[in-house]
Design an enzyme around this catalytic site. Sequence first.
Site, PDB file in Angstrom:
ATOM      1  N   LYS A 127       1.120  -1.049  -0.019  1.00 49.62           N
ATOM      2  CA  LYS A 127       0.134   0.058  -0.361  1.00 49.62           C
ATOM      3  C   LYS A 127       0.565   1.041  -0.353  1.00 49.62           C
ATOM      4  CE  LYS A 127      -2.576  -2.677  -0.059  1.00 49.62           C
ATOM      5  NZ  LYS A 127      -2.511  -4.638  -0.482  1.00 49.62           N
ATOM      6  N   SER A 150       1.105 -18.500   5.291  1.00 53.45           N
ATOM      7  CA  SER A 150       0.943 -18.392   4.136  1.00 53.45           C
ATOM      8  C   SER A 150       2.489 -17.885   3.214  1.00 53.45           C
ATOM      9  CB  SER A 150       0.165 -17.884   3.709  1.00 53.45           C
ATOM     10  OG  SER A 150       0.072 -16.562   3.075  1.00 53.45           O
ATOM     11  N   GLU A 171      -3.264 -15.258 -17.253  1.00 57.53           N
ATOM     12  CA  GLU A 171      -3.986 -15.145 -16.503  1.00 57.53           C
ATOM     13  C   GLU A 171      -4.531 -16.102 -16.683  1.00 57.53           C
ATOM     14  OE1 GLU A 171      -5.384 -14.555 -13.437  1.00 57.53           O
ATOM     15  OE2 GLU A 171      -6.838 -16.551 -13.636  1.00 57.53           O
ATOM     16  N   HIS A 192     -23.195  15.659   2.473  1.00 61.09           N
ATOM     17  CA  HIS A 192     -23.337  15.891   0.635  1.00 61.09           C
ATOM     18  C   HIS A 192     -22.182  17.219   0.424  1.00 61.09           C
ATOM     19  CE1 HIS A 192     -23.980  17.066  -3.616  1.00 61.09           C
ATOM     20  NE2 HIS A 192     -24.259  18.937  -2.622  1.00 61.09           N
TER      21      HIS A 192
HETATM   22  P1  FAD Z   1       0.993 -13.735   8.030  1.00 62.46           P
HETATM   23  O1  FAD Z   1       0.841 -12.486   8.189  1.00 62.46           O
HETATM   24  O2  FAD Z   1       1.942 -14.996   7.496  1.00 62.46           O
HETATM   25  O3  FAD Z   1       1.972 -14.421  10.013  1.00 62.46           O
HETATM   26  C1  FAD Z   1       2.764 -15.490  10.138  1.00 62.46           C
HETATM   27  C2  FAD Z   1       3.747 -15.101  10.822  1.00 62.46           C
HETATM   28  O4  FAD Z   1       3.936 -16.356  11.500  1.00 62.46           O
HETATM   29  C3  FAD Z   1       4.619 -15.141   9.736  1.00 62.46           C
HETATM   30  O5  FAD Z   1       4.906 -13.779  10.419  1.00 62.46           O
HETATM   31  C4  FAD Z   1       6.095 -16.153  10.497  1.00 62.46           C
HETATM   32  O6  FAD Z   1       7.182 -15.933  10.451  1.00 62.46           O
HETATM   33  C5  FAD Z   1       5.068 -16.380  11.628  1.00 62.46           C
HETATM   34  N1  FAD Z   1       5.450 -18.353  12.372  1.00 62.46           N
HETATM   35  C6  FAD Z   1       5.824 -18.968  11.133  1.00 62.46           C
HETATM   36  N2  FAD Z   1       5.999 -19.759  11.826  1.00 62.46           N
HETATM   37  C7  FAD Z   1       6.529 -20.150  12.404  1.00 62.46           C
HETATM   38  C8  FAD Z   1       7.337 -20.659  13.995  1.00 62.46           C
HETATM   39  N3  FAD Z   1       7.216 -21.836  13.963  1.00 62.46           N
HETATM   40  N4  FAD Z   1       7.848 -20.264  14.827  1.00 62.46           N
HETATM   41  C9  FAD Z   1       8.089 -18.576  14.618  1.00 62.46           C
HETATM   42  N5  FAD Z   1       6.597 -18.117  13.994  1.00 62.46           N
HETATM   43  C10 FAD Z   1       6.906 -18.495  12.960  1.00 62.46           C
HETATM   44  N6  FAD Z   1      -3.983  -8.827   3.679  1.00 62.46           N
HETATM   45  C11 FAD Z   1      -5.302  -7.958   3.579  1.00 62.46           C
HETATM   46  O7  FAD Z   1      -6.392  -7.682   4.281  1.00 62.46           O
HETATM   47  N7  FAD Z   1      -5.160  -6.604   3.163  1.00 62.46           N
HETATM   48  C12 FAD Z   1      -4.082  -5.901   1.436  1.00 62.46           C
HETATM   49  O8  FAD Z   1      -4.156  -5.497   1.920  1.00 62.46           O
HETATM   50  C13 FAD Z   1      -3.350  -7.529   1.875  1.00 62.46           C
HETATM   51  N8  FAD Z   1      -2.137  -6.988   0.878  1.00 62.46           N
HETATM   52  C14 FAD Z   1      -1.658  -8.170   1.117  1.00 62.46           C
HETATM   53  C15 FAD Z   1      -0.237  -8.006   0.295  1.00 62.46           C
HETATM   54  C16 FAD Z   1       0.460  -8.966  -0.272  1.00 62.46           C
HETATM   55  C17 FAD Z   1       2.223  -8.381  -0.731  1.00 62.46           C
HETATM   56  C18 FAD Z   1       0.691 -10.472   0.359  1.00 62.46           C
HETATM   57  C19 FAD Z   1       1.587 -11.032   0.354  1.00 62.46           C
HETATM   58  C20 FAD Z   1      -0.084 -10.376   1.242  1.00 62.46           C
HETATM   59  C21 FAD Z   1      -1.419  -9.511   1.436  1.00 62.46           C
HETATM   60  N9  FAD Z   1      -2.180  -9.538   2.121  1.00 62.46           N
HETATM   61  C22 FAD Z   1      -3.372  -8.747   2.184  1.00 62.46           C
HETATM   62  C23 FAD Z   1      -2.329 -10.632   3.094  1.00 62.46           C
HETATM   63  C24 FAD Z   1      -2.095 -10.915   4.612  1.00 62.46           C
HETATM   64  O9  FAD Z   1      -1.022 -10.302   4.195  1.00 62.46           O
HETATM   65  C25 FAD Z   1      -2.570 -11.922   5.164  1.00 62.46           C
HETATM   66  O10 FAD Z   1      -3.727 -12.712   4.837  1.00 62.46           O
HETATM   67  C26 FAD Z   1      -2.012 -11.591   6.246  1.00 62.46           C
HETATM   68  O11 FAD Z   1      -0.434 -11.049   7.012  1.00 62.46           O
HETATM   69  C27 FAD Z   1      -2.612 -13.508   7.318  1.00 62.46           C
HETATM   70  O12 FAD Z   1      -2.124 -13.430   8.576  1.00 62.46           O
HETATM   71  P2  FAD Z   1      -1.486 -14.240   9.533  1.00 62.46           P
HETATM   72  O13 FAD Z   1      -1.249 -14.170  10.898  1.00 62.46           O
HETATM   73  O14 FAD Z   1      -2.452 -15.201   8.968  1.00 62.46           O
HETATM   74  O15 FAD Z   1      -0.311 -14.715   8.880  1.00 62.46           O
HETATM   75  P1  NAD Z   2      -5.023 -14.702  -5.845  1.00 59.88           P
HETATM   76  O1  NAD Z   2      -5.674 -16.400  -5.593  1.00 59.88           O
HETATM   77  O2  NAD Z   2      -5.991 -13.197  -5.767  1.00 59.88           O
HETATM   78  O3  NAD Z   2      -4.826 -14.947  -7.352  1.00 59.88           O
HETATM   79  C1  NAD Z   2      -3.788 -15.452  -8.111  1.00 59.88           C
HETATM   80  C2  NAD Z   2      -5.005 -15.603  -8.873  1.00 59.88           C
HETATM   81  O4  NAD Z   2      -3.419 -16.411 -10.186  1.00 59.88           O
HETATM   82  C3  NAD Z   2      -6.160 -16.332 -10.008  1.00 59.88           C
HETATM   83  O5  NAD Z   2      -6.876 -15.521 -10.921  1.00 59.88           O
HETATM   84  C4  NAD Z   2      -5.539 -17.760 -10.207  1.00 59.88           C
HETATM   85  O6  NAD Z   2      -6.839 -17.588 -11.161  1.00 59.88           O
HETATM   86  C5  NAD Z   2      -4.575 -17.482 -10.974  1.00 59.88           C
HETATM   87  N1  NAD Z   2      -3.440 -18.533 -11.089  1.00 59.88           N
HETATM   88  C6  NAD Z   2      -3.048 -19.782 -10.768  1.00 59.88           C
HETATM   89  N2  NAD Z   2      -2.345 -20.706 -11.863  1.00 59.88           N
HETATM   90  C7  NAD Z   2      -1.715 -20.121 -12.679  1.00 59.88           C
HETATM   91  C8  NAD Z   2      -1.057 -20.409 -13.629  1.00 59.88           C
HETATM   92  N3  NAD Z   2      -0.357 -21.416 -13.293  1.00 59.88           N
HETATM   93  N4  NAD Z   2      -1.103 -19.531 -14.317  1.00 59.88           N
HETATM   94  C9  NAD Z   2      -1.887 -18.015 -14.655  1.00 59.88           C
HETATM   95  N5  NAD Z   2      -2.490 -17.629 -13.858  1.00 59.88           N
HETATM   96  C10 NAD Z   2      -3.299 -18.575 -12.543  1.00 59.88           C
HETATM   97  O7  NAD Z   2      -3.793 -15.182  -4.782  1.00 59.88           O
HETATM   98  P2  NAD Z   2      -2.449 -13.529  -4.947  1.00 59.88           P
HETATM   99  O8  NAD Z   2      -2.851 -12.580  -5.724  1.00 59.88           O
HETATM  100  O9  NAD Z   2      -0.828 -14.126  -5.123  1.00 59.88           O
HETATM  101  O10 NAD Z   2      -2.540 -13.370  -3.503  1.00 59.88           O
HETATM  102  C11 NAD Z   2      -2.722 -14.528  -2.622  1.00 59.88           C
HETATM  103  C12 NAD Z   2      -3.842 -13.712  -1.467  1.00 59.88           C
HETATM  104  O11 NAD Z   2      -3.500 -12.799  -0.984  1.00 59.88           O
HETATM  105  C13 NAD Z   2      -4.551 -13.893  -2.227  1.00 59.88           C
HETATM  106  O12 NAD Z   2      -6.062 -14.961  -1.775  1.00 59.88           O
HETATM  107  C14 NAD Z   2      -5.213 -12.247  -1.125  1.00 59.88           C
HETATM  108  O13 NAD Z   2      -6.042 -13.256   0.077  1.00 59.88           O
HETATM  109  C15 NAD Z   2      -4.139 -11.717  -0.712  1.00 59.88           C
HETATM  110  N6  NAD Z   2      -3.849 -10.615  -0.979  1.00 59.88           N
HETATM  111  C16 NAD Z   2      -4.395  -9.511  -0.273  1.00 59.88           C
HETATM  112  C17 NAD Z   2      -4.483  -8.600  -1.054  1.00 59.88           C
HETATM  113  C18 NAD Z   2      -5.711  -6.930  -0.058  1.00 59.88           C
HETATM  114  O14 NAD Z   2      -6.553  -7.613   0.191  1.00 59.88           O
HETATM  115  N7  NAD Z   2      -5.344  -6.251  -1.190  1.00 59.88           N
HETATM  116  C19 NAD Z   2      -3.365  -8.081  -1.622  1.00 59.88           C
HETATM  117  C20 NAD Z   2      -2.350  -8.682  -2.397  1.00 59.88           C
HETATM  118  C21 NAD Z   2      -2.729  -9.813  -1.606  1.00 59.88           C
END
Ligand code: FAD
Ligand code: NAD
Length: 470
Positions: A53, A148, A206, A449
């Site tokens: 962001k 994840s 995609e 508004h």
């Molecule tokens: P995580 O945030 O993955 O945290 C898990 C933590 O556990 C990690 O820090 C890891 O190091 C730690 N861990 C793992 N195993 C161990 C262990 N054995 N011992 C100690 N620590 C450990 N979601 C949104 O809602 N809005 C967004 O705008 C958004 N943008 C995203 C952009 C990107 C590029 C990505 C990759 C994801 C985005 N997401 C967004 C998804 C969001 O980041 C995840 O859904 C969220 O972080 C999940 O939270 P969590 O607490 O389950 O796990």
């Molecule tokens: P996503 O599930 O949003 O999108 C993955 C896309 O890849 C899908 O459209 C799927 O059909 C396509 N795909 C799958 N296999 C493919 C292949 N072999 N070739 C081409 N296309 C293929 O997953 P993401 O964008 O990787 O994000 C991961 C997770 O992180 C999401 O589940 C999302 O919830 C979270 N995330 C959230 C935000 C947000 O809330 N703004 C931002 C980033 C990530």
Amino acid sequence: MSEEKFDVVFIGAGPGGYIGAIKAAQLGLKTACVESRGSLGGTCLNVGCIPSKALLESSHHFAAAGKDMAAHGIRLPKVELDLPAMLKRKDDVVATLTKGIAGLFKQNKVEDVRGFGRIVAADKVEVTLDDGGTRVLETENIVIATGSEVATLPGIEIDEKTIVSSTGALALEKVPAHFVVIGGGYIGLEMGSVWGRLGAKVTVVEFLDRITPTMDGELSKQFQRILRRQGFEFRLGTKVTEARKNGKGIELTLEPAAGGEAESLSCDVVLVAVGRRPFTEGLGLAEVGVKVDNRGFVPVDGDFQTNVAGIFAIGDVLPDRPMLAHKAEEEGVAVAELIAGHAAHVNYDAIPGVVYTWPEVASVGRTEEELKEAGVKYNAGKFPFMANSRARASGDSDGFVKILADAETDRVLGAHIIGPNAGTMIAELVLAMEYGASTEDIYRTCHAHPTLNEAVKEAALAVSGKPLNI
Ligand code: FAD
Ligand code: NAD
């Protein structure tokens, strides 16, 4: 090696674990949170929501300064990009927020344990400490909140330089000439927007025949149209089977998803964004008998308990739920409340999803496709931002608000917005759904508004065929 007794130990300090730990401590439970990453906040704060962001915001300003300001009567000298400064700002935002969680832990008396946690028994977590040595945390309850990691593709090896996951895409040292994204989902479209705004040609490959496959179809179509206008190219129904580095860049092999002749596409950087998979490596689940499904997710019952009593799971490790930070937070709070002996639940029907592109795209509840498939009779109301005075005044009038309501009861079943600040606007409709509101409840509520949210009121009026400004 030392042993001490906690009421609950959270493993992972992402939005699920850190919020859950704070809530548990606030409820009077002796709480520890174990994190191995080196800084708190998980994927979300370190390499996810927040850095993406920050770059979306900076790149939006850059694009607006380069193109949109003239329309507002603002003439600027040639706008130049200082990419190192933009990336440093992003890193500073992350550092401030992650350090803030350490402060919150101290304030709420959460034991902040830095190291890798392994469940050695249903009441014991052994931590290999970052500083060396081991610490055993004895506990009544354990919450798996380990999140994840990026899902990879066969034939494509991520090096985080030219073949990148979202983590590498957040830190490219220069703007690629051609940025190819595999996967037209959240990450692909957000990171494609960042680098496209900074000057890259962006191609999205995609697998399916549409982008953002879980989104309402009408929204997704409009979204693709707008992104195309911004310069995105789309190769739908296509898969990438190989990524080869040559002296100049990357050579991708593309094939039709349904099978057919292969072709090649060259680029400087390719982003693999085809989803994420649960991370439970080294956690000791098999040893203590915690079941995982065939994709590695950890199934739980209605109280977030795994098949082993006293071991719970929340956040991205759970199957069949969106992988979103705010969903993980809700689960963190609920599991803390349940462990503390309170009633709690998460309403999965009212979890918003937002793509933070420009315009933003936001949804809550059911899509038209889902309602049709379930045979639910509904009325739809739509209102375009072209007819919203605030959107016209600010020059951001792409998109619309769509509300779906039960044909019999008028109760809101789903809402979908593509437009300026859709991610903020959707909150009104999430609240409406939580309260079981009808569209009449929404349109009889006074909206200030001129605001963008007047489009929500108008869409609610449109459900019964009575919009006022169109
Ligand atoms: P995580 O945030 O993955 O945290 C898990 C933590 O556990 C990690 O820090 C890891 O190091 C730690 N861990 C793992 N195993 C161990 C262990 N054995 N011992 C100690 N620590 C450990 N979601 C949104 O809602 N809005 C967004 O705008 C958004 N943008 C995203 C952009 C990107 C590029 C990505 C990759 C994801 C985005 N997401 C967004 C998804 C969001 O980041 C995840 O859904 C969220 O972080 C999940 O939270 P969590 O607490 O389950 O796990
Ligand atoms: P996503 O599930 O949003 O999108 C993955 C896309 O890849 C899908 O459209 C799927 O059909 C396509 N795909 C799958 N296999 C493919 C292949 N072999 N070739 C081409 N296309 C293929 O997953 P993401 O964008 O990787 O994000 C991961 C997770 O992180 C999401 O589940 C999302 O919830 C979270 N995330 C959230 C935000 C947000 O809330 N703004 C931002 C980033 C990530």
